[in-house]
Design an enzyme around this catalytic site. Structure first.
Site, short mmCIF file in Angstrom:
data_model
loop_
_atom_site.label_atom_id
_atom_site.label_comp_id
_atom_site.label_asym_id
_atom_site.label_seq_id
_atom_site.Cartn_x
_atom_site.Cartn_y
_atom_site.Cartn_z
N SER A 62 71.88 60.92 48.61
CA SER A 62 71.46 62.09 49.23
C SER A 62 72.66 63.01 50.06
O SER A 62 73.53 62.47 50.54
CB SER A 62 70.04 61.86 49.88
OG SER A 62 70.69 61.22 51.04
N LYS A 63 72.33 64.10 50.52
CA LYS A 63 73.26 65.12 51.30
C LYS A 63 73.49 64.11 52.62
O LYS A 63 74.49 64.05 53.07
CB LYS A 63 72.52 66.08 51.62
CG LYS A 63 73.63 67.32 51.70
CD LYS A 63 72.94 68.58 51.63
CE LYS A 63 74.53 69.54 52.02
NZ LYS A 63 74.20 70.95 51.85
#
Ligand code: GLU
Ligand code: ZN
Length: 473
Positions: A249-250
């Site tokens: 994920s970011k």
């Protein structure tokens, strides 16, 4: 090897997806084969305009050139699935004629009801073959204009394959749903399109993420139905976030690929880091140029367990790739991070920056006190630890004296003299020079301080040393 990268234009490309493209590209380049780009845009609902352009831009930035595909063409085109609807239509007819697919006119409501019941009964949710037993009726309904989807009729028996990464895998066909192959709008689903295209484009090795393993039996059944030899499959493990649990994920370091460029990462390092996600080089050496990677990469050293994104390793590789870049290229690349500077200035700064940068963006901070005034950051202890105020004062005086006498003409000598001077007072150069760092750069570390003095020249060097003296009194 003829391999493909087949992204869907449904959003931004991230580290994990792109890593799979790197694997495929390395296979093609290492075997003098072909790397094919195919845009899988059959899911009109998830389509995000502009995605194709970003896919091209990401691949181009990373230097992953494609031999066939959009923009370059090729003998097996078109390479955009929405332009191949006729081809899928014909293939679908072939399946119907062979009894491998059937039409289904079930409404969305009926399918929903069916699934709800299955869920209540704790059964797997799958199509109940309601239409398979009433194909005559379905034909009449279709003739009357009722929307219909084409479903794959899963065969009996079992499918097994030797996955290059996953090992020997097998599924009972009885456990697999009769998926839709052609939607009522005439668009194929992924399953039909991927098989027709991989065959039509003469793909030898399908390299893709492990999330597609459960779909592979459907694909193998389709190859059997068409009478085509299936390609070899290599399902490569997913890339997980740094906690080793969640998907990338970011927050765990996965950004849109082009964002890395803005952050000062160089494509060489990104490709190097991606290749190491799930693959290990035979000699253990992690720093690799593209040519090294091409020479060393092979699918048989891809691990069958999830890879973990390693931000520290990416930083380390980035610093090393930056140091390996030729001057000209770095001077060019640094323009973005040192806006408003001339080529000449960047050329002068480069020797000071090169060894100190982890990302190109570090240049902005490192060069700030050289291009402008140092920030007066009072959070740094001054005089620094292990240096008395008296020694600090005398050192600054000595430095001013030597600089006034033309000391910047030979900074190696200046450094030697001041080292000896500190030595005479029992102070280590490392500790003493921190006084000069704070005076010249406003912080106890940064670019090599004597080079910095030479860059800002005599007058500014003296002014900054004097300002530091004032601070001490
Ligand atoms: N279009 C699929 C995706 O976006 C490709 C899967 C495959 O490589 O077969 O992941
Ligand atoms: Zn039906």
């Amino acid at each position: 090897m003829r391999v493909r990268f087949a992204p869907s234009p449904t959003g931004l490309l991230h580290f994990g997806t792109m890593r799979t493209a790197v694997f495929a590209w390395l296979c093609a380049r290492g075997t003098k084969g072909q790397f094919i780009l195919r845009i899988e845009d059959t899911d009109q609902e998830r389509y995000i305009p502009g995605s194709e352009a970003q896919i091209f831009e990401c691949l181009t930035w990373l230097g992953l050139d494609w031999d066939e595909g959009p923009e370059v063409g090729g003998a097996h085109g078109p390479y955009v699935q929405s332009e191949r609807l006729d081809i899928y239509g014909q293939a679908a007819e072939q399946l119907v004629a062979g009894g491998h697919a059937y039409w289904c006119t079930c409404s969305g409501e009926r399918l929903q009801e069916m699934r709800d019941k299955q869920r209540e009964a704790h059964l797997p949710t799958r199509y109940d073959r309601h239409c398979l037993t009433r194909q005559d009726e379905v034909a009449t309904e279709r003739a009357a204009g009722k929307p219909a989807a084409l479903r794959q009729k899963m065969p009996e028996g079992r499918c097994e394959w030797d996955d290059i990464v996953g090992g020997h895998l097998g599924f009972d066909y009885a456990d697999i749903d009769d998926s839709v192959l052609l939607k009522s709008d005439g668009f194929p689903t992924y399953h039909l399109a991927v098989v027709v295209d991989d065959h039509g484009m003469e793909i030898s090795h399908v390299i893709r993420g492990t999330e597609w393993v459960p779909s592979t039996p459907k694909h193998i059944a389709l190859y059997e139905a068409f009478g085509w030899a299936p390609p070899l499959f290599a399902h490569v493990p997913n890339v997980l976030g740094e906690d080793g649990k969640t998907k990338l994920s970011k927050r765990h370091g996965a950004r849109f690929i082009l964002e890395y460029g803005e952050l000062g990462y160089v494509p060489q390092a990104i490709v190097n880091a991606m290749a190491l996600l799930g693959w290990s080089p035979p000699d253990g050496e992690e720093f690799m140029t593209k040519d090294d990677l091409i020479a060393k990469f092979s699918l048989d050293r891809v691990h069958n367990s999830p890879a973990i994104f390693d931000a520290k390793r990416l930083d380390d590789l980035n610093g090393r790739h930056i140091r390996a870049l030729p001057d000209e290229e770095l001077i060019e690349l640094l323009e973005y991070h040192l806006p408003g500077t001339s080529k000449v200035t960047r050329g002068e700064l480069l020797p000071m920056l090169r060894e100190r940068m982890v990302t190109l963006a570090d240049a902005t901070i490192l060069a700030a006190p050289l291009l402008g005034e140092p920030e007066r950051n009072t959070s740094y202890e001054f005089p620094p630890k292990k240096v008395s105020a008296e020694v600090a004062r005398e050192l600054l005086d000595e430095c001013i004296k030597l600089v006034k006498a033309g000391g910047l003409k030979d900074i190696t000598e200046l450094r030697t003299k001041l080292t000896a001077w500190l030595d005479g007072r029992g102070v280590k150069a490392r500790d003493g020079f921190r006084v000069l760092y704070i005076a010249i750069l406003g912080r106890p570390a940064g670019v090599p301080v004597f080079d910095a003095m030479a860059f800002i020249e005599e007058e500014k060097t003296i002014t900054r040393c004097q300002a530091a003296l004032t601070r001490l009194t």
